[in-house]
Design an enzyme around this catalytic site. Structure first.
Site, PDB file in Angstrom:
ATOM      1  N   LYS A 159       0.843  -1.194   0.000  1.00 17.85           N
ATOM      2  CA  LYS A 159       0.000   0.000   0.000  1.00 17.85           C
ATOM      3  C   LYS A 159       0.886   1.255   0.000  1.00 17.85           C
ATOM      4  O   LYS A 159       1.984   1.231   0.560  1.00 17.85           O
ATOM      5  CB  LYS A 159      -0.969   0.000   1.191  1.00 17.85           C
ATOM      6  CG  LYS A 159      -0.305   0.045   2.571  1.00 17.85           C
ATOM      7  CD  LYS A 159      -0.051   1.478   3.038  1.00 17.85           C
ATOM      8  CE  LYS A 159       0.665   1.488   4.350  1.00 17.85           C
ATOM      9  NZ  LYS A 159       1.239   2.801   4.682  1.00 17.85           N
ATOM     10  N   ASP A 201       1.298   7.137   3.453  1.00 14.91           N
ATOM     11  CA  ASP A 201       1.792   6.199   4.450  1.00 14.91           C
ATOM     12  C   ASP A 201       0.815   5.991   5.600  1.00 14.91           C
ATOM     13  O   ASP A 201       0.562   4.859   6.009  1.00 14.91           O
ATOM     14  CB  ASP A 201       3.128   6.694   5.016  1.00 14.91           C
ATOM     15  CG  ASP A 201       4.287   6.366   4.102  1.00 14.91           C
ATOM     16  OD1 ASP A 201       4.789   5.248   4.174  1.00 14.91           O
ATOM     17  OD2 ASP A 201       4.680   7.249   3.316  1.00 14.91           O
TER      18      ASP A 201
END
Length: 352
Positions: A114, A193
């Protein structure tokens, strides 16, 4: 409307040790790659057959630490290897699109760390290429593969919360100078993040927002420092999300409905507790699992192995359409805050 449950459901997550064994190649040798490989080796029977870095010495050192037979000084060499079934992309965010494209074009099933890409357009390109090639592809957003989130999924499906009107989620973490998250050339700032977690929870619950409102604050390093957003769906239900690099925050989440409230103590996106509370401060039910943090990354690898072996091109636990939806919402937030990433046209004058 269903009555408040007498007990919480058990997680239906299969034993990761029972997942069919595939041969994995890893692109990247950084922090997340270390933890992914370590967790998968501890808790599954999956095999890592190769690792690649643009620095051959780093790849060799990584392979030696983890008992991986082959190391490569180029990503191209790894994806061409005949003893690799699935590629795990663990490079910096700015390389996710190129590495996913490289793996898929080489005929490899692909799991991309991700965020799937920098923006929705890139994510859609990855999804379309995977479908075109008839290959499995998923975003390694490990939260949705955890047993705890299978319990959340069952609670939502049972409608024990009633009609959901509110989602609140946040994630803040302080970083010292020199960390890659403070580098604009690597798409730094908290959104990709940290913000991925609260935002993906919000879009999973309420779907693609009909309206987005957002404010950002710059960081002295030249990236966005923190962002707050309100997402409204077509019925007026709202999600409030926040992410920051300036401070450590509780990193909690709440899903509130007309019958009950589901609370996820911090860090909500990791293994741990959840609490279902009836209205009026009444009955509480608690689900608990060990707080193993990133040692739980293996759940996503086991799901990938099961899906590929069964011939599935996606996982229902995190479909690519959900990844695209989250990034599209993030694109709207960034547009409102003037946040741009490398290779994109300036948004609203390029304010951070």
């Amino acid at each position: 409307m269903p009555a408040f449950p007498t007990a919480l459901p058990a997680a239906r997550t299969p034993d990761p040790m029972d997942a069919p064994v595939l041969r994995w190649g890893v692109l990247g040798t950084g922090w997340i790659a270390e933890r992914f490989v370590r967790s998968v080796q501890r808790h599954t029977r999956q095999r890592f057959t190769a690792v690649a870095s643009r620095d051959a010495t780093r790849a060799k050192d990584f392979a030696g630490r983890h008992g991986i037979p082959a190391s490569h000084g180029s990503y191209e060499d790894l994806v061409a290897a005949t003893d690799v079934d699935v590629v795990y992309v663990a490079t910096e965010h700015t390389a996710h699109l190129a590495c996913a494209r490289l793996a898929l074009e080489a005929g490899k099933h692909t799991l991309v760390e991700k965020p799937l890409a920098l923006n929705a357009a890139q994510a859609s390109e990855i999804a379309e290429l995977a479908a075109e090639r008839g290959l499995f592809c998923a975003e390694a957003l490990w939260t949705f593969f955890l047993p705890k989130f299978d319990v959340v999924r069952q609670i939502l499906d049972s409608r024990a919360l009633g009609d959901i009107h509110t989602v609140q989620a946040e994630y803040g973490e302080h970083f010292t100078a020199g960390h890659r998250i403070l580098r604009a050339d690597l798409a730094g700032g908290p959104l990709l993040d940290l913000g991925t977690y609260p935002l993906s929870l919000a879009t999973w619950i309420l779907g693609s927002p009909a309206e987005v409102m957002a404010q950002g604050q710059p960081h002295p390093a030249g990236v966005n420092g923190q962002t707050s957003a309100i997402l409204r769906d077509a019925d007026g239900n709202q999600a409030v999300v926040h992410t920051t690099l300036f401070s450590d925050t509780p990193t909690t989440a709440t899903i509130a409905g007309t019958h009950a409230t589901l609370s996820l103590p911090g860090p909500f996106y990791q293994p741990g507790d959840l609490v279902l509370t009836a209205f009026g401060g009444g009955t509480q039910l608690t689900y608990t699992e060990p707080r193993t943090a990133h040692d739980a990354l293996h759940f996503e690898a086991a799901e990938v192995a099961r899906c590929i072996t069964a011939g599935h091109l996606q996982t229902l636990l995190r479909p690519l359409a959900d990844s695209v939806t989250s990034l599209r919402a993030m694109d709207e937030i960034r547009g409102l805050c003037g946040i741009t990433f490398p290779g994109e046209a300036p948004a609203d004058g390029g304010r951070r």
